[in-house]
Enzyme design. Structure first.
Site, PDB file in Angstrom:
ATOM      1  N   ASP A   7       0.866  -1.170   0.000  1.00  0.00           N
ATOM      2  CA  ASP A   7       0.000   0.000   0.000  1.00  0.00           C
ATOM      3  C   ASP A   7       0.907   1.227   0.000  1.00  0.00           C
ATOM      4  OD1 ASP A   7      -2.409   1.492   0.125  1.00  0.00           O
ATOM      5  OD2 ASP A   7      -2.242   1.679   2.294  1.00  0.00           O
ATOM      6  N   SER A   8       0.307   2.382  -0.182  1.00  0.00           N
ATOM      7  CA  SER A   8       1.101   3.607  -0.174  1.00  0.00           C
ATOM      8  C   SER A   8       1.501   4.023   1.233  1.00  0.00           C
ATOM      9  CB  SER A   8       0.330   4.741  -0.853  1.00  0.00           C
ATOM     10  OG  SER A   8      -0.899   4.975  -0.193  1.00  0.00           O
ATOM     11  N   CYS A  70      -4.366  -1.273  -1.904  1.00  0.00           N
ATOM     12  CA  CYS A  70      -4.455   0.148  -2.238  1.00  0.00           C
ATOM     13  C   CYS A  70      -5.503   0.258  -3.336  1.00  0.00           C
ATOM     14  CB  CYS A  70      -3.110   0.666  -2.731  1.00  0.00           C
ATOM     15  SG  CYS A  70      -3.156   2.335  -3.424  1.00  0.00           S
ATOM     16  N   GLU A 147      -3.742   9.913   8.726  1.00  0.00           N
ATOM     17  CA  GLU A 147      -2.294   9.977   8.922  1.00  0.00           C
ATOM     18  C   GLU A 147      -1.932  10.816  10.151  1.00  0.00           C
ATOM     19  OE1 GLU A 147       0.164   8.581   7.121  1.00  0.00           O
ATOM     20  OE2 GLU A 147      -0.877   7.807   5.365  1.00  0.00           O
ATOM     21  N   CYS A 179     -10.869   3.082   0.109  1.00  0.00           N
ATOM     22  CA  CYS A 179      -9.475   3.398   0.416  1.00  0.00           C
ATOM     23  C   CYS A 179      -9.156   2.686   1.711  1.00  0.00           C
ATOM     24  CB  CYS A 179      -9.282   4.908   0.571  1.00  0.00           C
ATOM     25  SG  CYS A 179      -7.627   5.381   1.140  1.00  0.00           S
ATOM     26  N   HIS A 181      -7.216   3.382   4.024  1.00  0.00           N
ATOM     27  CA  HIS A 181      -7.120   4.268   5.187  1.00  0.00           C
ATOM     28  C   HIS A 181      -8.478   4.420   5.872  1.00  0.00           C
ATOM     29  CE1 HIS A 181      -3.258   5.555   3.522  1.00  0.00           C
ATOM     30  NE2 HIS A 181      -3.041   6.287   4.606  1.00  0.00           N
TER      31      HIS A 181
END
Length: 257
Positions: A7-8, A70, A147, A179, A181
């Site tokens: 994933d990023s 992702c 984040e 996503c 996240h």
């Protein structure tokens, strides 16, 4: 059997956590490309290049399957990855669609994700083939919110409402978190909209693996790599997967700088 996950950044750890729980004997190698996060505001060509580089690094561990944790990479790079590698490559879009189809009762599904994922129409195209009404919304502030560790409280609620009220007004009964996240905001979303079925990529992909009889067995090895130091990654790594060591690798080990 060993599996690679990339994933990023942080989000893919939600997938790592679920797979590690469901397949305790699997050897799992995770790469968070934290030096180049987020992928969601990059061009399709750049996303494809980053994805091939990340997959190439994980292939060096002799993995027998790759999970693209992702949504942006799953939307743009999945075919290129399958063309370039011999092992199975599993994205998060198809599992998410399958779960949404099982959950929706009124045929109205919302999809939220990065600008790139929404622009790709990857979820929309698959859902509309099943005669589902799809309402999409990019939520660019969700990734930096996660984040920064702001996943609950008044600020999180205000931003979630700013994005999602419009979709709720369309009458959706199911919401795809497009996503990885976004599952970290799932509690806040559920508090605000308790009547909505939430499709979490991490759970969807585990169900997908079970339904397709994909079973991972190994020694239970766990390795996590990142391409840059990130305090938010360390924080959420502890919350999601505990004390698994994190090793930073130089970006030059993945690509030509």
């Amino acid at each position: 059997m060993s599996i690679g996950i990339f994933d990023s950044g942080i989000g893919g750890l939600t997938v790592f956590k679920e797979i590690a729980k469901e397949f305790p004997l699997a050897d799992i190698y995770y790469l968070g490309d934290t030096a180049r996060v987020p992928y969601g505001n990059k061009s399709p060509e750049t996303v494809i290049r980053y994805s091939l580089e990340a997959a190439g690094y994980l292939a060096g561990f002799g993995i027998e399957a790759l999970i693209v944790a992702c949504n942006t990479a799953s939307s743009y790079a999945i075919d290129k990855l399958r063309d370039n590698f011999d092992f199975p490559v599993i994205g998060v879009v198809e599992p998410g669609v399958e779960m949404a189809l099982r959950h929706t009762k009124n045929g109205k599904v919302g999809v939220i994700g990065t600008q790139a994922t929404i622009r790709s129409n990857s979820y929309k195209n698959l859902l509309e083939k099943k005669d589902i009404q799809v309402f999409q919304k990019p939520c660019p502030l969700f990734v930096p919110l996660v984040e920064e560790g702001i996943t609950e409280g008044e600020i999180a609620k205000l931003i979630v409402k700013e994005y999602l009220d419009e979709l709720i007004e369309k009458g959706i009964d199911t919401l795809i978190l497009g996503c990885t996240h976004y599952p970290l905001l799932k509690n806040t979303i559920h508090q605000l909209y308790p009547h909505i079925s939430i499709v979490d990529s991490s759970q969807a992909i585990v169900e997908f693996l079970h339904e397709h009889n994909i079973i991972f067995k190994g020694t239970g090895k766990r390795k996590i790599y990142i391409t840059d130091e990130a305090e938010s990654f360390k924080k959420f790594k502890e919350i999601l997967v505990g004390n698994i060591p994190v090793e930073r690798i130089d970006l030059s080990q993945i690509c030509s700088l």
